[in-house]
Enzyme design. Structure first.
Site, PDB file in Angstrom:
ATOM      1  N   PRO A 132     -28.265   1.355  10.422  1.00 43.78           N
ATOM      2  CA  PRO A 132     -27.585   1.769   9.196  1.00 43.78           C
ATOM      3  C   PRO A 132     -28.271   1.449   7.871  1.00 43.78           C
ATOM      4  CG  PRO A 132     -26.438  -0.115  10.179  1.00 43.78           C
ATOM      5  CD  PRO A 132     -27.704   0.102  10.925  1.00 43.78           C
ATOM      6  N   LYS A 142     -24.677   3.032   1.201  1.00 44.01           N
ATOM      7  CA  LYS A 142     -24.380   2.796   2.610  1.00 44.01           C
ATOM      8  C   LYS A 142     -22.883   2.943   2.896  1.00 44.01           C
ATOM      9  CE  LYS A 142     -28.345  -0.327   2.769  1.00 44.01           C
ATOM     10  NZ  LYS A 142     -28.766  -1.744   2.694  1.00 44.01           N
ATOM     11  N   ARG A 177     -19.525  -0.121  -8.693  1.00 47.80           N
ATOM     12  CA  ARG A 177     -20.471  -1.204  -8.401  1.00 47.80           C
ATOM     13  C   ARG A 177     -21.669  -0.750  -7.562  1.00 47.80           C
ATOM     14  NH1 ARG A 177     -19.901  -3.376  -3.294  1.00 47.80           N
ATOM     15  NH2 ARG A 177     -17.972  -2.847  -2.182  1.00 47.80           N
ATOM     16  N   ASN A 203     -33.592  -3.050   4.685  1.00 44.99           N
ATOM     17  CA  ASN A 203     -34.737  -3.929   4.903  1.00 44.99           C
ATOM     18  C   ASN A 203     -35.977  -3.189   5.400  1.00 44.99           C
ATOM     19  OD1 ASN A 203     -35.690  -6.534   4.587  1.00 44.99           O
ATOM     20  ND2 ASN A 203     -35.375  -7.033   6.753  1.00 44.99           N
TER      21      ASN A 203
END
Length: 267
Positions: free
Chosen positions: A2, A51, A120, A164
């Site tokens: 994800p 996400k 946000r 990442n």
DNA sequence: AGACGATGCGGAC
DNA sequence: TCCGCCTCGTCTT
């Protein structure tokens, strides 16, 4: 799975299977009791940003899903197998059943909650268009922080959707040392990061996986599809890949190809 | 059977 | 900066 590309891909796949249809909804695991309220409603649309995944139902209910590190959606043909004990949400459409397992978030959102969430979340490289103002705000945050650029790329309030793997690959492709303070980078560097993120994440949506190596061929094994992430040697210079920590996560990079300022660029 | 890790994130300190 | 949570495939004992 994800990073942002996964979520946008999911929104498209769920749309194709379920939007416009009355959907059977349940929470076999029992940890999303509000599923009962959705049962029998029509799914009007799906939406992804960063996400985060939103499911907009007919009666105005909005389901917010965040997969976190472990969450997965599985798609079944009919007849679908029985749900697992861990299935948080099962959605049954006319031809396919979707099971959600292990999400960090699966919740009904109020209008205020939805506004707060949108507020946000930073600029999303996969979004079809991004306003100049939003991009300027992102650069503003980028150029004020004391953090290293590696950490800022993971900050979902600046860029949303980069995880990442993409952060390591983007920094490699732009030749930027991940320890470089973000505020030492120029607007030109920032724009290059934004463009590279858009290119790679959008490709990820199309390919249904992360591919950052050009000419990797069709369906290359994972380690042939990436430049540095979890690799031992650099694809470009054959030197050893280094592993450091940035924002509490492992970050793989090439000390030869990546320099404090991104003067070398390759693709 | 048990350990380990993983593409994430929020909260406590 | 660290911890805890979410799940499960893979590897080790």
């Amino acid at each position: 799975m994800p990073e942002g590309h996964t979520i946008h891909r999911l929104a498209l796949d769920l749309e194709r299977d379920l939007v416009g249809h009355r959907v059977e909804a349940s929470s076999p695991q029992g940890r999303f009791l509000e599923a009962d309220r959705l049962d029998g409603q029509v799914l009007r649309s799906t939406e992804a940003f960063g996400k985060h995944l939103l499911l907009h139902f007919g009666a105005g209910s909005v389901v917010h899903v965040h997969l976190g590190l472990f969450g997965r959606f599985r798609r079944h043909r009919h007849p679908a197998p029985p749900p697992r004990d861990t299935t948080r949400l099962r959605l049954v459409g006319p031809e396919r059943t979707w099971d959600l397992v292990g999400p960090t978030a699966c919740e009904l959102l109020t209008a205020a909650g939805l506004r707060g969430l949108r507020a946000r979340i930073g600029v999303d490289p996969i979004a079809p268009r991004t306003s100049r103002e939003a991009l300027d705000r992102a650069f503003d945050a980028f150029s004020r922080t004391r953090r290293d650029v590696g950490a800022v790329l993971l900050d979902q309030g600046v860029f949303s959707g980069i995880g990442n793997v993409y952060r390591a690959e983007i920094l490699f492709l732009l030749g930027i040392d991940p320890a470089t303070p973000a505020r030492d980078l120029s607007r030109r560097d920032f724009d290059a990061i934004w463009r590279k993120a858009r290119e790679l994440l959008r490709l990820g949506v199309a390919e249904r996986r992360i591919v950052t190596v050009r000419d990797a061929g069709r369906r290359p094994p994972r380690r042939e599809a990436l430049h540095v992430y979890k690799r031992e040697t650099c694809r470009a210079c054959a030197g050893p890949i280094a592993r450091t920590t940035s924002a509490n996560r492992s970050l793989w990079w090439c000390p030869t190809c990546q320099r404090p300022r991104g003067e070398s660029t390759r693709s």
